[in-house]
Scaffold this motif. Structure first.
Motif, PDB file in Angstrom:
ATOM      1  N   ALA A 116      90.012  53.667  54.052  1.00 32.99           N
ATOM      2  CA  ALA A 116      89.704  53.727  55.479  1.00 32.99           C
ATOM      3  C   ALA A 116      90.678  52.873  56.292  1.00 32.99           C
ATOM      4  O   ALA A 116      91.193  53.316  57.329  1.00 32.99           O
ATOM      5  CB  ALA A 116      88.264  53.264  55.716  1.00 32.99           C
ATOM      6  N   ASP A 120      93.394  54.292  59.112  1.00 35.24           N
ATOM      7  CA  ASP A 120      93.407  53.773  60.483  1.00 35.24           C
ATOM      8  C   ASP A 120      94.762  53.182  60.840  1.00 35.24           C
ATOM      9  O   ASP A 120      95.300  53.435  61.934  1.00 35.24           O
ATOM     10  CB  ASP A 120      92.324  52.690  60.642  1.00 35.24           C
ATOM     11  N   GLY A 124      97.097  55.272  63.145  1.00 37.18           N
ATOM     12  CA  GLY A 124      96.617  54.807  64.436  1.00 37.18           C
ATOM     13  C   GLY A 124      97.586  53.925  65.186  1.00 37.18           C
ATOM     14  O   GLY A 124      97.359  53.615  66.358  1.00 37.18           O
ATOM     15  N   ARG A 139      87.132  46.579  61.732  1.00 35.77           N
ATOM     16  CA  ARG A 139      86.430  47.683  62.383  1.00 35.77           C
ATOM     17  C   ARG A 139      86.919  49.028  61.860  1.00 35.77           C
ATOM     18  O   ARG A 139      88.085  49.195  61.533  1.00 35.77           O
ATOM     19  CB  ARG A 139      86.626  47.604  63.901  1.00 35.77           C
ATOM     20  N   GLY A 141      87.833  52.890  62.350  1.00 34.02           N
ATOM     21  CA  GLY A 141      88.269  53.820  63.382  1.00 34.02           C
ATOM     22  C   GLY A 141      88.048  55.264  62.993  1.00 34.02           C
ATOM     23  O   GLY A 141      87.527  55.573  61.914  1.00 34.02           O
ATOM     24  N   SER A 142      88.479  56.159  63.855  1.00 36.92           N
ATOM     25  CA  SER A 142      88.261  57.585  63.628  1.00 36.92           C
ATOM     26  C   SER A 142      88.990  58.087  62.390  1.00 36.92           C
ATOM     27  O   SER A 142      88.430  58.826  61.580  1.00 36.92           O
ATOM     28  CB  SER A 142      88.726  58.372  64.864  1.00 36.92           C
ATOM     29  N   TYR A 143      90.262  57.686  62.234  1.00 39.18           N
ATOM     30  CA  TYR A 143      91.022  58.133  61.070  1.00 39.18           C
ATOM     31  C   TYR A 143      90.388  57.614  59.772  1.00 39.18           C
ATOM     32  O   TYR A 143      90.296  58.339  58.781  1.00 39.18           O
ATOM     33  CB  TYR A 143      92.468  57.646  61.164  1.00 39.18           C
ATOM     34  N   ALA A 145      87.199  56.728  59.235  1.00 39.79           N
ATOM     35  CA  ALA A 145      85.922  57.398  58.979  1.00 39.79           C
ATOM     36  C   ALA A 145      86.141  58.796  58.431  1.00 39.79           C
ATOM     37  O   ALA A 145      85.461  59.228  57.484  1.00 39.79           O
ATOM     38  CB  ALA A 145      85.102  57.452  60.270  1.00 39.79           C
ATOM     39  N   LEU A 146      87.102  59.516  59.015  1.00 35.83           N
ATOM     40  CA  LEU A 146      87.387  60.871  58.546  1.00 35.83           C
ATOM     41  C   LEU A 146      87.925  60.862  57.120  1.00 35.83           C
ATOM     42  O   LEU A 146      87.497  61.657  56.274  1.00 35.83           O
ATOM     43  CB  LEU A 146      88.399  61.535  59.488  1.00 35.83           C
TER      44      LEU A 146
END
Length: 292
Positions: A116, A120, A124, A139, A141-143, A145-146
């Motif tokens: 993860a 990110d 990112g 934290r 991020g979207s990348y 989590a995907l």
């Protein structure tokens, strides 16, 4: 959540400077295995006779040679869950889900977190410095989590295919093989690619020597071949999985060198996750071919 990049050993923070010993120390195989279990999992390991300080940061220049044996012990609880669920007739999907969940608890989701963070950071940020900064951020991020979600789905479904096509015994073999070989891929990455952070915690514990990496790899391939024969898995599946793993390693090396200038502990964790998927896919594809 801790990653390979900042993981402590039994609660102690990793040092910020490389080991100062004049040369690498080669502890015995039992001690090296215990060190690897402590580093790569949450399993409790008592101090062994001959250990100067079981809570000290490991010297990674030599101890990963015992990682194949440590990986088997780390994977044992999840392997028993996998076999028990499959033998009880719970089906491939549920059995695989329970096994992967057990493994994540056993390891503290160490490699999942590395995947993860790597996703990110690599995708990112716009500069190497910003990417490394994002990778150190706790934290999600979207990348990230995907990437973590897709990896979990691929691992579960590929393992479920193996259970449904070959049974729980063969699935146990594939699970143990993936546990060993996927972790070794991270060690080879650390040994062959320079660290992106000169003073990071990953560099602080020392890079595995090429001798250490290839000795561990030879042991891992030998164990994996034995598991293939013992559980009636197709050797073609192992060869295909190794080929996919090699392709994955090449892509990861090129990507991390281009985007951040080297490897980090998070990148090693991501490599483990991708290689685990590659090994499951190799067996699943060959088992599907054999069923035609």
């Amino acid at each position: 959540m801790k990653t390979i990049e900042d993981k402590d050993v039994a609660g102690r923070q990793a040092p910020t400077t490389p080991p100062t010993a004049p040369g690498p120390v080669w502890p015995g195989w039992a001690i090296a295995t215990a060190i690897c279990i402590r580093f790569y999992s949450r399993l409790p390991v008592p101090a062994l006779r001959g250990e100067a300080d079981p809570h000290a940061a490991p010297d990674f220049r030599t101890v990963p040679r015992a990682l194949p044996f440590a990986a088997l012990i780390i994977a044992l609880p999840a392997t028993l869950v996998l076999f028990g669920a499959g033998a009880a007739g719970l089906g491939g999907l549920l059995s695989a889900t329970l096994a992967i969940a057990t493994l994540a608890v056993t390891t503290g989701a160490l490699h999942e977190d590395g995947l993860a963070d790597s996703a990110d950071g690599l995708f990112g940020g716009r500069t190497p410095e910003r990417r490394l900064e994002i990778m150190k951020d706790s934290r999600l991020g979207s990348y990230g989590a995907l990437a973590m979600g897709l990896a979990l789905l691929l691992r579960v479904f590929a393992l479920a295919v193996i259970i449904d096509r070959a049974g729980p015994v063969a699935a146990m073999g594939a699970f143990l093989i993936a546990a060993v070989l996927s972790r070794l891929s991270g060690v080879r990455l650390l040994a062959t690619v320079a660290p992106a952070r000169v003073h990071g915690a990953s560099a602080a514990v020392g890079r595995p020597s090429r001798r250490t990496a290839w000795l561990a790899s030879a042991i891992g391939v030998g164990l994996s071949t034995g598991f293939c024969l013992a559980t009636a898995l197709p050797l073609r599946g192992l060869l295909l999985g190794l080929a996919l793993s090699a392709l994955n390693a090449l892509l990861v090396m090129r990507l991390c060198r281009r985007l951040i200038g080297g490897q980090t502990g998070d990148i090693a964790g991501a490599t483990q996750q991708l290689d685990e998927i590659a090994l499951y896919l190799g067996f699943a594809l060959m088992l599907g071919t054999a069923a035609l």
